[in-house]
Design an enzyme around this catalytic site. Structure first.
Site, PDB file in Angstrom:
ATOM      1  N   ARG A  22       0.726  -1.164  -0.032  1.00  0.00           N
ATOM      2  CA  ARG A  22      -0.192  -0.263  -0.155  1.00  0.00           C
ATOM      3  C   ARG A  22       0.752   1.241   0.120  1.00  0.00           C
ATOM      4  NH1 ARG A  22      -2.529   1.047   6.110  1.00  0.00           N
ATOM      5  NH2 ARG A  22      -0.463   0.092   7.278  1.00  0.00           N
ATOM      6  N   HIS A  37      -7.909  -4.314   3.035  1.00  0.00           N
ATOM      7  CA  HIS A  37      -8.636  -3.492   4.189  1.00  0.00           C
ATOM      8  C   HIS A  37      -9.424  -2.555   3.756  1.00  0.00           C
ATOM      9  CE1 HIS A  37      -8.211  -1.393   7.714  1.00  0.00           C
ATOM     10  NE2 HIS A  37      -7.159  -2.080   7.916  1.00  0.00           N
ATOM     11  N   ASP A  87     -11.811  -3.926  16.873  1.00  0.00           N
ATOM     12  CA  ASP A  87     -10.858  -4.765  16.795  1.00  0.00           C
ATOM     13  C   ASP A  87     -10.950  -5.934  17.088  1.00  0.00           C
ATOM     14  OD1 ASP A  87      -7.046  -3.622  15.931  1.00  0.00           O
ATOM     15  OD2 ASP A  87      -8.578  -5.151  14.825  1.00  0.00           O
ATOM     16  N   GLU A 131     -12.965  -6.510   6.336  1.00  0.00           N
ATOM     17  CA  GLU A 131     -11.720  -6.621   5.908  1.00  0.00           C
ATOM     18  C   GLU A 131     -11.393  -8.235   4.950  1.00  0.00           C
ATOM     19  OE1 GLU A 131      -8.554  -5.296   8.119  1.00  0.00           O
ATOM     20  OE2 GLU A 131      -9.796  -2.854   8.665  1.00  0.00           O
TER      21      GLU A 131
HETATM   22  O1  TA6 Z   1      -8.038  -3.033  10.663  1.00  0.00           O
HETATM   23  C1  TA6 Z   1      -7.559  -4.136  11.775  1.00  0.00           C
HETATM   24  C2  TA6 Z   1      -5.860  -2.545  11.989  1.00  0.00           C
HETATM   25  O2  TA6 Z   1      -5.090  -3.775  11.656  1.00  0.00           O
HETATM   26  C3  TA6 Z   1      -6.573  -2.041  13.337  1.00  0.00           C
HETATM   27  O3  TA6 Z   1      -5.938  -3.206  14.111  1.00  0.00           O
HETATM   28  C4  TA6 Z   1      -5.407  -0.977  13.156  1.00  0.00           C
HETATM   29  O4  TA6 Z   1      -4.670  -1.238  12.770  1.00  0.00           O
HETATM   30  C5  TA6 Z   1      -5.927  -0.613  11.751  1.00  0.00           C
HETATM   31  O5  TA6 Z   1      -5.932  -2.211  11.526  1.00  0.00           O
HETATM   32  C6  TA6 Z   1      -5.036   0.541  10.393  1.00  0.00           C
HETATM   33  O6  TA6 Z   1      -4.138   0.336  10.747  1.00  0.00           O
HETATM   34  P1  TA6 Z   1      -3.120   1.325   9.783  1.00  0.00           P
HETATM   35  O7  TA6 Z   1      -1.778   0.889   9.841  1.00  0.00           O
HETATM   36  O8  TA6 Z   1      -3.864   2.344   8.307  1.00  0.00           O
HETATM   37  O9  TA6 Z   1      -3.389   2.813  10.774  1.00  0.00           O
END
Ligand code: TA6
Length: 309
Positions: free
Chosen positions: A99, A169, A212, A271
């Site tokens: 990403r 995601h 989460d 996700e």
């Molecule tokens: O969506 C699951 C997750 O791992 C959360 O724990 C949160 O950290 C989210 O991803 C967003 O992660 P990022 O690195 O995009 O801020």
């Protein structure tokens, strides 16, 4: 100019256009009889999918930073070749480097007037080998019709097996967090990432706090029923036996610079993943594809937007 070359090589008149915006990033705009969509070449990230006469299905933060080495906050970030923290090296960025990388265009296709497809590619390089010592050719196939189909295919182009975890995601655009429920995960065991405990719930998920969760051994589809927008978003999948549900809620939203303090109320992540124990080993010359198919299964027909006014 890169966009001139891209449009000459891959553009499809009135259907698929490349535009470099003021933030210096190059985006793909797709319009067909079914929907409109926007994808950034940075991160190969679908940022918008809007079926005709409908609100966008995907959500992007108004505070998102569109700059190198920072993931765009919204749409469908690609967490690859690892989901979450790096399995052994905590100094490496969370959710891998896909990403944060510039992807190239492999092909574009107007399948018919209702369906448009683009395939983007990320291939191992000296740069990626420093982050992850394996040779790969990874593609993202995005098909825009009355559904959004996203396929992340990893090919092991080296001569040693490797293991990945990953995620599509997806950030979904909802009317209000108090007006949605997630169906399809009832009675599935989940790991609560906030307490590190495994649990199950036998009711559709309603969100009224930070959530989460990694649902384990979940291969079915999910639905986000939104009474505010009077629509149901369905997420079908293949190549995945785990699903993550995330909403940062109030405190975490405030701690994220690229996330508006109140934006937790109008977004929800469901996700499509290979996460936690759902790891994927790929042997040389073999592929794995993680697929999400996102569609509206029930929706209130919205009045046609009259652009003449
Ligand atoms: O969506 C699951 C997750 O791992 C959360 O724990 C949160 O950290 C989210 O991803 C967003 O992660 P990022 O690195 O995009 O801020």
């Amino acid at each position: 100019m890169i966009t001139e070359l891209l449009n000459k090589g891959f553009g499809i008149p009135h259907t698929l256009t490349f535009i470099t915006e003021l933030d210096g990033m190059t985006y793909v705009y797709i319009t067909n009889n079914s929907a409109t969509a926007k994808i950034s070449l940075y991160g190969a990230q679908v940022l918008s999918f809007r079926p005709r006469h409908q609100e966008d299905i995907l959500w992007v933060s108004s505070k998102s930073l569109y700059k190198q080495n920072k993931a765009i906050r919204g749409g469908i970030p690609l967490c690859w070749p690892w989901f979450g923290a790096h399995p052994t090296d905590s100094t490496k960025q969370s959710h891998g480097f896909a990403r944060l990388s510039e992807w190239s265009v492999l092909t574009t296709e107007a399948v018919d007037e209702e369906t448009t497809r683009i395939i983007l590619k990320l291939q191992s390089s000296d740069e990626t080998m420093k982050m992850w010592p394996h040779k790969f050719i990874t593609t993202l196939t995005v098909t825009i019709s009355n559904k959004l189909t996203v396929e992340l295919t990893t090919n092991n182009s080296g001569n040693e097996p490797f293991t990945i975890t990953s995620a599509l995601h997806s950030y979904f655009n909802i009317s209000d967090i108090s007006k949605v429920a997630i169906h399809g995960l009832e009675n599935s065991t989940f790991l609560d990432s906030l307490t590190n405990k495994e649990q199950t719930e036998n009711e559709p998920i309603k969100i009224n706090q930070e959530v989460d969760r990694i649902y384990l051994d979940h291969t079915g589809n999910c639905e986000i029923k939104d009474t505010g927008l009077e629509r149901t978003i369905q997420i079908d999948k293949q190549g995945s036996s785990s699903t993550v549900v995330w909403n940062p809620w109030i405190d975490k939203a405030k701690r994220m610079a690229d996330f508006g303090d109140d934006e937790y109320q109008t977004m929800l992540c469901v996700e499509t993943t290979n996460a936690h124990t759902d790891t994927i080993e790929i042997t040389p010359d073999k592929d794995h594809t993680l697929t999400a198919v996102i569609s509206l299964v029930e929706q209130k027909q919205r009045p046609k937007l009259d652009h003449t006014k």
